[in-house]
Structure formats: structure tokens, C-alpha cells
Design a protein around this motif. Structure first.
Motif, mmCIF file in Angstrom:
data_model
loop_
_atom_site.group_PDB
_atom_site.id
_atom_site.type_symbol
_atom_site.label_atom_id
_atom_site.label_comp_id
_atom_site.label_asym_id
_atom_site.label_seq_id
_atom_site.Cartn_x
_atom_site.Cartn_y
_atom_site.Cartn_z
ATOM 1 N N CYS A 16 -16.314 -29.788 -54.099
ATOM 2 C CA CYS A 16 -17.444 -28.975 -54.545
ATOM 3 C C CYS A 16 -17.118 -28.290 -55.874
ATOM 4 N N TYR A 18 -18.624 -25.831 -57.207
ATOM 5 C CA TYR A 18 -19.014 -24.415 -57.226
ATOM 6 C C TYR A 18 -18.003 -23.585 -56.429
ATOM 7 N N PRO A 21 -19.333 -23.162 -51.752
ATOM 8 C CA PRO A 21 -19.911 -24.468 -51.438
ATOM 9 C C PRO A 21 -21.176 -24.367 -50.582
ATOM 10 N N ASP A 24 -25.685 -24.626 -53.353
ATOM 11 C CA ASP A 24 -26.372 -25.172 -54.526
ATOM 12 C C ASP A 24 -26.385 -26.695 -54.480
ATOM 13 N N CYS A 25 -26.432 -27.237 -53.282
ATOM 14 C CA CYS A 25 -26.309 -28.695 -53.117
ATOM 15 C C CYS A 25 -27.433 -29.458 -53.832
ATOM 16 N N CYS A 28 -26.447 -30.189 -57.369
ATOM 17 C CA CYS A 28 -25.030 -30.573 -57.513
ATOM 18 C C CYS A 28 -24.902 -32.013 -58.031
ATOM 19 N N CYS A 33 -21.981 -36.442 -51.702
ATOM 20 C CA CYS A 33 -21.333 -35.417 -50.860
ATOM 21 C C CYS A 33 -22.118 -35.209 -49.571
ATOM 22 N N ARG A 36 -24.594 -32.374 -49.653
ATOM 23 C CA ARG A 36 -25.885 -32.678 -50.269
ATOM 24 C C ARG A 36 -26.777 -33.480 -49.313
ATOM 25 N N ARG A 113 -20.758 -23.371 -62.080
ATOM 26 C CA ARG A 113 -20.085 -24.661 -61.812
ATOM 27 C C ARG A 113 -18.767 -24.672 -62.584
#
Ligand code: SF4
Ligand code: SF4
Ligand code: SF4
Length: 230
Positions: A16, A18, A21, A24-25, A28, A33, A36, A113
Motif C-alpha cells: 500500500c 499510503y 491502508p 483510499d483504495c 490507488c 490489490c 481495492r 501517497r
């Protein structure tokens, strides 16, 4: 389920970009991931709050892969802290601090990020490359988390008992739980249950995850499971 959640945790720590985690998927850059993908299913987000209302912190005791890893590490820990001691009293403070740092990074700093995860080539070498090109801030964040989990080799379940921001939120909301493991008035404070508890606590107290391991440990038969009469 454990496999999916395990992948989720793994990505949260190692991939991740960020500091916080899983919040903010949708924006991203790591397209594949698990965070997400699973965040697209809103039912999953309802599952955890619903589980707290029904069964308190049972997510920690039964489903969280982070908790599973922490418990495994904790079996080899030097200090189990399964007696009443001054460290146990710090648990709520540590959990609140973990949550405060998380909220600060997310809401005040805007969850910046800190890396562009590298996805070229094989899985592990690409993770190595991510570390190689990561910013100092991301490295500090990642090694702090790994260090605190590894510190579970010194104090059993240190992350879950004293740091985890998710655990802190669940701890707060478990007060409304309908079903729980609890002590009745027959309890004489002998602490036999505490001595077998991986979280170093007693039923329905701070850090109790409703795991049920202590159900048969009470010489007074004072531990019950179900709805607690207030
Ligand atoms: S305290 Fe955190 S890491 Fe531990 S089991 Fe609960 S949610 Fe998972
Ligand atoms: S083992 Fe039973 S009597 Fe002893 S502290 Fe736990 S609940 Fe109370
Ligand atoms: S007090 Fe009992 S139910 Fe609660 S976490 Fe410890 S062993 Fe599990």
C-alpha cells in the motif's frame, strides 16, 4: 475468508502506497490489490460493524489474519503478561494512541501517497524494488509496523493489545455487543481465566475478544456466553 483477509493485510503492509491502508483504495494505483478489489463489495464493510454489534470484538478472536499472526508470534514471546500488572493498564492508552496517530495521518495529513509501488517482474523481487525506491517516510511507517509486530516476541500480542487502531475502534464499539463471553457474580477474582487468555485479560474486560478459550477455565463456573443481563 482467512486467505482473502490475509492477502488484504499483506498488501496493506507491503504494497500500500499510503500510510493508512484501505481508506483510499478507489484512487490507488495498485490495481490488483485485494484491498481495492474487496472494497468494491460494500457488504464487506457492513460485515465488521455488524459483527461488533452482535459479537463484540469477535472479529479479532476469530477472523483477523493480523490477530492470527500475532497469536502465533506470541506463543514464543518471552513475557506473556497473563497476570494483573501495570502494563495491562496501559492497553487502552496504547490503543487510543495507535488510533490517534492513524487519524492524524489520514484526516489531518490527508493520507499522502508515499511510494509508487513497483510491479515489474516476479512478486518478491518487485516488493524488494518497492522498498529500494520508497520514500523515507514510507520506510519509517512500514518498519515501525513490522517492528511492533515483531515486538510480539518480547511481549505476547503486543500489537493487538497495545497498538492496533482497528482493535481500538472495535474495543469502543463492543460496549453495545449483544452476545458476549462474560463473568457472573459468582466470580471471586481468582484470575484462572486470565492465566490462559492469549490477550492477557478476563471476560468482558479490555481486550477480551470473545474467543471463548477461557470458558472451561473457571473453578467457580462463573464464565458464561450469550446475552448478559445488565
Ligand atoms: S487487534 Fe487489530 S490486528 Fe489484532 S486481531 Fe484485532 S483487528 Fe486484528
Ligand atoms: S476464573 Fe472464574 S472466578 Fe476466577 S477470575 Fe475468572 S471468572 Fe472469576
Ligand atoms: S477473557 Fe476469555 S473470551 Fe476473552 S479473550 Fe480472554 S480467553 Fe478469550
Amino acid at each position: 475468508m482467512l486467505f482473502v483477509l490475509g492477502q488484504w493485510s499483506f498488501y496493506g503492509i507491503f504494497r500500500c502506497p499510503y500510510p493508512v491502508p484501505f481508506v483510499d483504495c478507489q484512487v490507488c494505483p495498485v490495481i490488483t490489490c485485494w484491498g481495492r478489489i474487496t472494497s468494491l463489495f460494500w457488504g464487506l464493510w457492513l460485515f465488521v460493524p455488524l459483527s461488533v454489534i452482535l459479537f463484540g470484538r469477535a472479529f479479532c478472536g476469530w477472523l483477523c489474519p493480523g490477530g492470527f499472526v500475532n497469536q502465533l508470534i506470541g506463543k514464543a514471546a518471552i513475557f506473556k503478561l497473563r497476570t494483573r500488572n501495570r502494563f495491562s493498564k496501559w492497553a487502552p492508552l496504547g490503543l487510543c494512541l495507535g488510533l490517534a496517530v492513524t487519524l492524524f495521518l489520514w484526516l489531518v495529513l490527508g493520507n499522502p501517497r508515499w511510494i509508487i509501488p513497483i510491479r515489474i517482474g516476479e512478486f518478491w523481487p518487485s516488493i524488494g524494488l518497492s522498498f529500494e525506491h520508497a520514500s523515507t517516510a514510507w520506510l519509517i511507517r512500514t518498519f515501525t509496523v513490522l517492528g511492533l509486530v515483531a515486538a510480539g516476541l518480547v511481549i505476547a500480542n503486543l500489537w493487538c493489545r497495545f497498538v492496533c487502531p482497528t482493535g481500538c475502534l472495535l474495543e469502543w464499539f463492543k460496549r453495545v455487543a449483544i452476545f458476549r463471553v462474560f463473568k457472573t457474580d459468582a466470580c471471586n477474582n481468582c484470575d484462572a481465566c486470565l492465566k490462559i487468555c492469549e490477550m492477557g485479560t478476563r471476560p468482558d474486560e479490555v481486550n477480551c475478544t470473545n474467543c471463548g478459550d477461557c470458558l472451561k477455565s473457571c473453578p467457580e463456573n462463573a464464565i458464561k456466553i450469550g446475552r448478559k443481563r445488565m
